[in-house]
Scaffold this motif. Sequence first.
Motif, PDB file in Angstrom:
ATOM      1  N   UNK A  47       0.811  -1.214   0.000  1.00 43.80           N
ATOM      2  CA  UNK A  47       0.000   0.000   0.000  1.00 43.80           C
ATOM      3  C   UNK A  47       0.851   1.274   0.000  1.00 43.80           C
ATOM      4  N   UNK A  48       2.080   1.187   0.447  1.00 45.09           N
ATOM      5  CA  UNK A  48       2.934   2.383   0.459  1.00 45.09           C
ATOM      6  C   UNK A  48       3.080   2.931  -0.957  1.00 45.09           C
ATOM      7  N   UNK A  49       2.935   2.048  -1.957  1.00 44.06           N
ATOM      8  CA  UNK A  49       3.101   2.493  -3.355  1.00 44.06           C
ATOM      9  C   UNK A  49       1.801   3.100  -3.912  1.00 44.06           C
ATOM     10  N   UNK A  50       0.700   2.967  -3.158  1.00 44.48           N
ATOM     11  CA  UNK A  50      -0.596   3.439  -3.650  1.00 44.48           C
ATOM     12  C   UNK A  50      -0.886   4.802  -3.032  1.00 44.48           C
ATOM     13  N   UNK A  51      -0.924   5.881  -3.850  1.00 40.90           N
ATOM     14  CA  UNK A  51      -1.102   7.226  -3.285  1.00 40.90           C
ATOM     15  C   UNK A  51      -2.366   7.352  -2.443  1.00 40.90           C
TER      16      UNK A  51
END
Length: 511
Positions: free
Chosen positions: A470-474
């Motif tokens: 999720x860290x990659x999902x803004x």
Amino acid sequence: MERGITTVWITGDQCSPRNTALRGLDPAGTVVLMIESLARARQLPYHKRKLVLIFAAMRSFADDLRAAGWHVDYYRERENYEGPLAEHVARFAPARILAMTQSEFGVDARLAELTGALGLELETTEHANFISTGAEFERLFSRGQTRITMETFYRAMRVKTGILMDDGRPVGGAWNFDAENRKPPKRGMRFPPEPAVPLRAHTSDAIALVEKHFADHPGVVGTFDIPVTRADALAYADDFFRHRLSNFGPYEDAMLAGETRLYHSRLSAAINVGLLHPLELCERAELAYRNGVAPLASVEGFVRQLIGWREFVWQTYWRTMPEYRSRNALDAALPVPAFYIDGETQMACQADAHRTVRELGWAHHIVRLMVLGNFALIAGIEPQAMTDWFWFMFVDGYDWVMVPNVIGMTLHADGGLVGTKPYAASANYIDKMSNYCSGCHYNPKMTTGADACPYNALYWDFIARNERRFAKNPRMSLPVRNWARRDDAAKTAIRERAAALRATLRAGGRF
Ligand SMILES: Cc1cc2nc3c(=O)[nH]c(=O)nc-3n(C[C@H](O)[C@H](O)[C@H](O)COP(=O)(O)OP(=O)(O)OC[C@H]3O[C@@H](n4cnc5c(N)ncnc54)[C@H](O)[C@@H]3O)c2cc1C
Ligand code: SF4
């Protein structure tokens, strides 16, 4: 009957006056074939009300066809398709056999196998109950695309149908009025009475049939109030347009204990068996707006569900099956909780949702998504088992609509193909949008401790389990940062509470 007739085979969710297999045929040279298959109805433990609906709608539709001059060869309460199909072919010796394409993956091929065994090649015609085509979907989303958005498709459907369009532009200057449609319930809200749905003779007979053959299926028949004829479905829809549509938009997301419907249409069951067409409903909704009877935000919200979401999930299903059904991007593996079967739980929101599903075979969208679905998402319930559960427990459930809604929209098991972020939420959301929490055994403000709402620890544990992804999902970076900011002791306590809850679920327990 003389040789050379055409057979049109109509199955249970094809009770549509627009059935394309009948188009252009002469009733004098055509026999409509309809078969009730008990084996098909046993394929999953379908809710009793769903089976009553299908059998009663089929029998009523056969009457409508006969009244319109068609000859119908109808087989009641038969074990499977094979026997009646062979009897039909022996009796009528059809030269051709046609059927409208099936809504569920693999069924066309299965029916073609059956007719092929009798020397007849099954010809299929396009589905009547959708307005979009596969080609339109393909034009917008190339194959292999990792994300497809409903909004893009919805706008194309507005342009195609001209619904809520003025001179090529969206009415009111915007495509979407969702921001106006997120009101929580108001204290003391009152709702219009449920319209009376006549209990038809076919409905009573179908109830007896279901109690005889499917007594062990879940749910109760209760006061059966789902329309099974087109005339009754039109009357039910008319009641919605008169008494509920105006408030549909603002309270679309609201939930209330003991009040299952609020301002929703409850038309999905009738639409999905073919009794109503999405376009006629959208036209009627638009008329209500143009005549000043319903506000734009409500009408646009309703139209978006039908020519946006419904069409979008239909096309997504056909574009991605059969591979899509087996996706499990978040590696969720827990079994369906015991309380999804018997409704016994101390969680007030869950208990209310399961009571509704047991009694009606229906719950409104936000109950499905944010109470039942959200819990399955954050607890990590296996997506395929969850899809089956939704499919058999809901009167409007079919593989084509369940798979994208559950695998994609609800459980994010497709890795984000149809939703930019998972619909994961803690008790905060449920508390804001409902009155459930005030009557609950659990405390929505607490995350750890025996009285803490299970949604809270499970939510944060879900974020922690998927932190890297999720860290990659803004759209998920905020909860990921909030989780990262917590001190180690708090993190450990939350994860221990979530691990205990998940262990209980794994062992078939409840809370
Ligand atoms: C987990 C989950 C499972 C679902 N399973 C089904 C299902 O088996 N069958 C089904 O028809 N819908 C399903 N939906 C979509 C939606 O929840 C129901 O269509 C809606 O709640 C039916 O009640 P209604 O007729 O009062 O809808 P309303 O809120 O009045 O909406 C009007 C119509 O829009 C259509 N619609 C709205 N949202 C969707 C959607 N996401 N997908 C497809 N059609 C939509 C339906 O035909 C519905 O009747 C599911 C949603 C979720 C989150
Ligand atoms: S406290 Fe938690 S379990 Fe209870 S009703 Fe609220 S969200 Fe549901």
